[in-house]
Each structure stands twice: as C-alpha cells, then as structure tokens.
Enzyme design. Structure first.
Site, mmCIF file in Angstrom:
data_model
loop_
_atom_site.group_PDB
_atom_site.id
_atom_site.type_symbol
_atom_site.label_atom_id
_atom_site.label_comp_id
_atom_site.label_asym_id
_atom_site.label_seq_id
_atom_site.Cartn_x
_atom_site.Cartn_y
_atom_site.Cartn_z
ATOM 1 N N CYS A 90 0.838 -1.201 0.000
ATOM 2 C CA CYS A 90 0.000 0.000 0.000
ATOM 3 C C CYS A 90 0.875 1.253 0.000
ATOM 4 O O CYS A 90 1.709 1.451 0.892
ATOM 5 C CB CYS A 90 -0.910 -0.010 1.219
ATOM 6 S SG CYS A 90 -1.822 1.528 1.462
ATOM 7 N N CYS A 93 0.413 3.407 3.076
ATOM 8 C CA CYS A 93 1.061 2.792 4.250
ATOM 9 C C CYS A 93 2.567 3.070 4.235
ATOM 10 O O CYS A 93 3.167 3.366 5.271
ATOM 11 C CB CYS A 93 0.807 1.294 4.263
ATOM 12 S SG CYS A 93 -0.942 0.837 4.341
#
Length: 816
Positions: A90, A93
């Site tokens: 991600c 992230c």
C-alpha cells in the site's frame, strides 16, 4: 465508484481544512504527504515485487504482531496498545511508515502506559488475524484499551492525523477517556488543585513535585507527565491558569511555565531555554536524585575509584580524548578482527575499506599513522581472495621493525570510561571514532560523501561483536543512508542515527546510570542547537548542530591526556619483537631436536655426508657397540659426564655451503667400525677394544669392572693414542689427558700404561704386518678376506685340475 471517491476526497479536504485551522502551517505538510503517497502508490503499481517488503523492524521500537503473539499483546494487557494494520504494498502505508516510526521514538518513555504495534496484513500468515479484527482498508489504526477482552476488536481511530504531534495528542485523549480499569502505570492526567498540592507530600514519598502551569487546551503538561513516567523521586502534575490560588501563591505570570515544589512548602522556578515540552522533560530528568525506575543511582567518583579495577580518570565531557580513539583501534583490529582466522570475500573488502579510511582521515600520532599507512599499503597489495589474520597481525605488530611505527596495545578509556567495567568503553569509542572521521572528511573537503559511512557500515556488518547492534545499524543504514549526498549531510546523518540509538537504548540494562542515554548535545551543551516549531514541538537547528560537531570533533581539539609516551611504546614493541624471535628460535631448536630424536629412533644409522657411501653391516656394529657399553657399565659415561677435554680436530665447525650456516665437522669413519657419538670428545679405550676383541678380552673386561668397583673411582679415559696406533696401525691419534686433575691423572696414566703393555704383548708378534694390512680394517674384516681369498684359491685350483684332467682324456681319444 466515482461518487464514492469524490465524497472520500471531499471528506479528506474537510479534514485537511480542519487540521489547518487548528495548526498553522500543517497544510503544506499535508500536501507533501499526499504527494509522497502518490509517488509511493505509483511505485507500488509499477514495481509490486519491490514494494512487498516489511515496513517495520525491531529497531523501530514497534511491536511486530504475528498470529503467535497477537493475543499476548492485545488481550488482557496492563498497557493500552495502539495498532496499525497495514499492507506492505500500500502506497499510503509506505508514506505513513516514517511518521509512525517517529511517533514510536517520540513517545518511547510512555511505554508502561501505552505501546505501539503493527501488523502486515499483506503477509499470508497474518490475513486471518486482520480479518478477525474487521480490517477492510489500509492503513487502519485501532486503540486497544488496557485489559481488553479476547472478543474485543479495538476502537478505530477514524481520520487519524498524519503528523506526530496530532497522533500524540490523539493518544493522550484516549488515555484520559480510558474506561476503568486504566493502565496501572499511567499517572493522573487531570489538573490538580491547591488542596491536592498542599497535601501531596503527606501521601507521596518523592523528592520533587513539578507543576506545569498552562492553559486548558495545552498538551504540554500531560506530555511531560508521561515523559517522566519511568523516573523515580519526582512527580509531575499540571495546573491550569484558572487555579488562581496557586498562581497567586507562586507568582506565576507565564503560561506555560514549570515550578518545583519541595517538602516544607518551598518552591522554585525551573529555568529552561525554551518553555516547551522537550526542555521541561530533559531538565526534570537531570535533577539530582531523579533516576530511572529499576536503575541504580549514579555512583560518586570516589566510589567509582574504589569499586573499579582501573583508577578513575577525571575528564571533561565536552572534549574528545586520543586515548579513547587509540584504544578503539586496538580493540577493533586486535580483538574483533582477530576473531576471524581467515578473512575473505565481503569481510576482506570491508577490512580494506576500513583501513583505507583510517589511513586517510584518522588524526593520530605519527607512529600510529605510519602503522595505518603500512597496513593499508599491505592490504591493497593483496590480490588474493583471502588473507589470514596471522599475516595481518604481523603488520599490526610491525614485525618488520619499521622505524617510528606502532599501535599501542593497551586500552586506556577516558571520555568513554564507565562507572562499571561493562559499561560504555568500546561501543562509545566506535561512535566517537566515526564521528571524528566524518568531521575530518568534512574538514579536508573530501569528494566522496559516503566514504566514511560506507566503511563504518561494512565494518559493523562484518566484524562488530554485538550482532544485534549490527543488525539495528544495518536497518537504519538501509532505510536512509542513500539520502546522503554531501559530506556535511554525512556528518549530520551519523549524528542523528547516534541519537536514535540513544533513544532506543535509554533505560536498557546496558545504560550507565552515570551517563544516561540522552539526545545529544543537551541544551546545556549547545543551546543554539535546539529550537521549536510553530506548534511548539522540539526541532533541531541543523546548521548549529553541524557547527557544534565540527568544533567538538575537530582534530586540533582532541586531548592527549593519559597517553603513553611514544618512546616507551616503541621500546615495548622492540622488546616484544626480540622476545618473539627468541621464542621462535627456541621453538625451532626444540623441533629440530625432537625431529633428530625421532629420526634416530626410526633410523638408528646416521646419514653420510655427500660423496661417502653407506657401509653394509653398520647397523649391526651400532647395536653391538650399544650392547658392549651396557655390558661394561656406566663408569665411562660418568667419567665423560664429569670431565671435559679439548675437542678433536674433526669436531671443529665448518661452513655448510648448502645450508648457509656453520655445522660441526663429522668424525672420520673406519670400515666395519663406528666411532662414538659426535658430542663426545674422549674415546673410551675399554669400550673400543672390547668391541673388536670381545672373544679374547671378555674375562679381562670383567676384571677391570671388578677393579673399578673395588677402587670406587672412575675408570681411565683414553684417546686414540700411540698404544692404539701400535695395536691397529692408526697413525696421528693422541691420548686425551689435558683436562684431568693432577691427582687422578697419575692413576689413569698408570692404568693406561698397564693396558697398553698388555695389549702390546698380545699383539706384539703381529704389529708389523697388521699395521700394513689392517689400515682401516677390523680383525673380522681381515679374517673374512683371508677366508675368501683361500676359498677362491681352492676354487681356481679345482677348476685347473678339472680342465687339465679333461684335456688328457680328449688327447687319449685322438690317438689311433
């Protein structure tokens, strides 16, 4: 999908506006975060395999959750836990991970009350765990209160801020609103009243009460309370500016401000450079008597002197000592590198880079620099794939005895000494050494900004004894060392990572109570290095920090106190070299003697010199000689052991051209007879005669043995003299009698005369022809020659008669 994404973007914009209205200047930070997230998202789409990496390690002070430990961390825990559920692929992230890591370092002292954890939901092993906590998007942050039940899925923090301060304030709000029972270690965060302050020391056994006066919307007081959570002998409370009685009593005019309250109703204001959280926390942690929970209090210098094996060396904490740097080099090269008997591959490359950087930038004494230069030259000339440490040690010990070249072998810790032998020392020395090298590279305007950092990284990875420390350092280097693009940024990178390590190790068992792990330099050492942001958070002034580091580690300011004199070091090195040579020669001599003894046991016959032939039957003669010596007794051995004589002519040394050294000349050999061992200069006539005339002289040998036992004195010793010349025809051998004492000489001369006369009579009739026929021959050899001569004569005579007879027969047949 379009409407959904648009609504989500609208909500995000609203959050951004609310955040900007609350904290000035955060809008630009949020834009940078969005940009970074977009970049990471593109990278994750383009290079999915490269993006699939763990975002956090144990070095980040974040608990890494797995199916095995998730229950023990989140269920029925005495501390509240904040968990990030993320996916390693991600982009958001990845962009958020540096913030989360910084948050972990920022609230490290809050750990007894709250912990940070993370779990990678992209890992196949963790997917069931993430599903059980209803995770549907990344990143997701949840707050798990203390003593959570097994069925609890945590409290989701929706719209969490993307900056450290916002996350820190969110955690404080969660702790204040925590349901009972809360974390036992968490102190009260609500404001106190004057009545509570007046009765505080009646119910609390502490040395200080620190009161943070602030406004109601300020978080400084609560942050400082949690910062001092792990320290004893002090308590921190927040007082609002609306508490007029206390404000009036103490005369408080600034908010925020900090006052120390003592037993006995005494108080004083805490003086700091800036009225902010970091400055309050650092000043309070350094108060006398304030120690970390579970740690022993600092040891006074006089007690250190009595307890440690080495005397305590007073030093200045604002200076660097050359003794620490040389001690670090000694331990590094003679202890850590020495653990590798063979150095090859990556380790050899690391060692070459390490020594090259030292030879280039180490600001050492002349003799040390000469040694580093010599070691670097030797290493660079090694073209093989491996080297032995033994060969490298020869260079370190200057076995070639180059002038004015040495590295001290003793460890003398000064600025890096600890209150106990297991504190500080070498790890402190390694940090100091590489700080000096980076600053020296900056001073000399080195063109390669990563040269020193690369050498340090490789050395620690290959040789540093603490493998966990090496792993943590490698994690830090892998994360951000590529950002270094100038020599000055290399200096700051190493300094910031050193502070990160100090943050991680603060409160650990390895922390010296006399030298706590702090963010260095402290405000007292460099007030200009510290500043705050517009929102009140601490910030380092990198320009001032760089100037301070240049001044602190500059080679001209390195002190030479406690250094051993160079001449003494060189003298010790020479003495060690001589001792080593003597030991080596003694070892070679011992090995040679052992080899000769082994060869003698395996091959009793001595080898002939070049140009001589080995005579057959010599081994039998040696055994016969040994048997005869045992039969005669130990008298001759005692005689030889107790007296000395002049060496015979063949015992003088001669030059061995092949070997290039002097050796003793060999004694002459005689056919069928072997002389005594070379180390004996005196020939025992009794043993010699008995060897060649055993059959006829055995009775007389027994008589001489009895005679020696009766007289209780050593038997006479004879050289190969005139008597022997008369008996065996050996010319030029003289009796040995020069070293005998006068009293014994007379007796032995008489015995020699008697013996000579006896054998003279025995051999008198055969002296003339024996002297001609037996030069260099024994009686046995002569007898064999006579027998062979006789047999050959008989054989020839038989052949002559045989052929003569045959000839007569043939003549008879020819006649008509």
């Amino acid at each position: 999908m379009v409407n959904g994404s648009g609504s989500s973007q609208g909500k995000m914009a609203q959050r951004c506006r609310r955040t900007t209205s609350r904290f000035t200047g955060e809008k630009q930070m949020h834009r940078r975060t969005i940009t970074a997230s977009a970049v990471w998202l593109c990278l994750s789409l383009l290079f999915p395999l490269a993006a699939e990496a763990v975002l956090y390690t144990a070095s980040d002070q974040i608990i890494l959750l797995t199916p095995e430990n998730v229950d023990s961390v989140l269920v029925n825990s005495s501390a509240a836990v904040v968990v990030e559920f993320y996916a390693s692929w991600c982009g958001h992230c990845i962009a958020f991970s540096p913030v989360y890591k910084k948050l972990a370092r920022n609230i490290k002292e809050w750990k007894p009350a709250v912990d940070l954890a993370a779990i990678d939901c992209a890992a196949e092993a963790n997917r069931k765990v993430c599903m059980s906590y209803s995770i549907r998007g990344y990143p997701t942050i949840k707050f798990f209160p203390a003593y959570s039940k097994p069925e609890s899925t945590g409290e989701s923090i929706t719209g969490f801020p993307r900056d450290v301060q916002g996350l820190r304030h969110t955690i404080i709000d969660k702790l204040e609103n925590h349901k009972e029972p809360g974390p036992p270690a968490c102190p009260p965060l609500e404001p106190v009243s004057q009545a509570e302050v007046d009765s505080f020391f009646e119910t609390n056994n502490v040395q200080y009460l620190a009161m943070i006066f602030e406004e109601a919307n300020s978080f400084i007081g609560r942050e400082v309370i949690l910062d001092l959570l792990q320290f004893e002998n002090i308590a921190v409370r927040r007082v609002l500016n609306t508490e007029e009685s206390l404000v009036t009593k103490l005369g408080v005019t600034e908010f925020p401000s900090c006052y120390l309250y003592y037993p006995g109703n005494n108080f004083t204001r805490l003086i700091v450079n800036i009225e902010a959280r970091t400055f309050y926390s650092f000043a309070l942690q350094g108060l006398p008597g304030v120690v970390r929970s579970g740690k022993t209090p600092p040891v006074p210098p006089d007690v250190i002197t009595n307890n440690t094996k080495e005397p305590w060396r007073p030093f200045s904490s604002s200076r660097v000592y050359m003794a620490d740097l040389e001690s670090t080099l000694h331990y590094s090269l003679r202890v850590e590198v020495a653990a590798h008997t063979v150095i090859k591959g990556e380790k050899l490359i690391s060692l070459k880079k390490y020594i090259a950087v030292l030879a280039k930038h180490f600001p050492g004494r002349t003799m040390v620099m000469n040694l580093l230069t010599s070691a670097n030259s030797w290493l660079q000339n090694q073209t093989g794939e491996e080297i032995s440490y033994e060969a490298f040690q020869e260079i370190l010990d200057n076995s070639g005895q180059s002038p004015d070249t040495a590295l001290p072998e003793a460890e003398t810790w000064v600025g890096c000494q600890g209150s106990q032998p297991h504190f500080r020392r070498y790890p402190c020395g390694v940090w100091t050494l590489f700080h000096v090298l980076t600053v020296q590279a900056l001073t000399t305007r080195d063109t390669d900004p990563k040269e020193v950092l690369s050498a340090m990284r490789n050395y620690i990875h290959s040789f540093f004894g603490c493998r966990y420390c090496a792993e943590h350092f490698e994690n830090m280097a892998r994360e951000s060392v590529e950002e270094v693009n100038t020599v000055s940024s290399a200096v700051l990178w190493l300094w910031s990572r050193h502070n990160r390590v100090n943050n991680r190790l603060a409160g650990a068992l390895s922390e010296d109570p006399n030298f706590p792990k702090i963010q260095w330099p402290s405000p007292e050492m460099c007030s200009a290095c510290h500043t705050v942001t517009q929102n009140g958070d601490h910030k380092w002034n990198d320009n001032q920090v760089l100037l301070y580091l240049q001044s602190y580690f500059f080679f001209d300011k390195i002190l030479s106190d406690y250094l051993e004199n160079e001449q003494q070091i060189l003298a010790k090195q020479r003495e060690k070299h001589v001792s080593k040579q003597l030991a080596l020669e003694a070892q070679k001599h011992f090995q040679r003697k052992a080899r000769e003894a082994s060869d003698f046991m395996m091959h009793p016959l001595p080898t002939q010199s070049a140009g001589q032939e080995e005579e057959e039957g010599e081994e039998a003669q040696d055994e016969a000689l040994a048997d005869e010596e045992e039969e005669i007794g130990d008298g001759a051995a005692d005689e030889i052991g107790g007296k000395t004589s002049e060496p015979t002519p063949w015992a003088k040394p001669e030059m061995d051209v092949g070997q290039g050294h002097w050796r003793a000349q060999r004694k002459p050999r005689f056919v069928g007879m072997r002389m005594r061992a070379e180390q004996e200069d005196i020939v025992d006539l009794d043993s010699f005669v008995s060897q060649h005339y055993r059959a006829k002289a055995s009775n007389r040998v027994k008589q001489r043995t009895l005679q020696r036992k009766e007289e209780q004195e050593p038997r006479p010793m004879f050289g190969l003299g005139m008597e022997l010349d008369a008996g065996l025809g050996m010319v030029g051998l003289q009796p040995v009698e020069a070293d005998f004492e006068l009293g014994e000489q007379t007796k032995r001369l008489r015995k020699r005369e008697l013996t000579g006369q006896y054998y003279g009579e025995e051999l008198g009739n055969r002296r003339r022809w024996m002297s001609v026929l037996s030069i260099g021959f024994s009686k046995v050899d002569i007898s064999l020659c006579v027998i062979l001569y006789f047999l050959s004569s008989m054989c020839l005579l038989a052949m002559y008669l045989f052929f003569k007879n045959r000839l007569k027969i043939r003549r008879a047949k020819v006649l008509p």
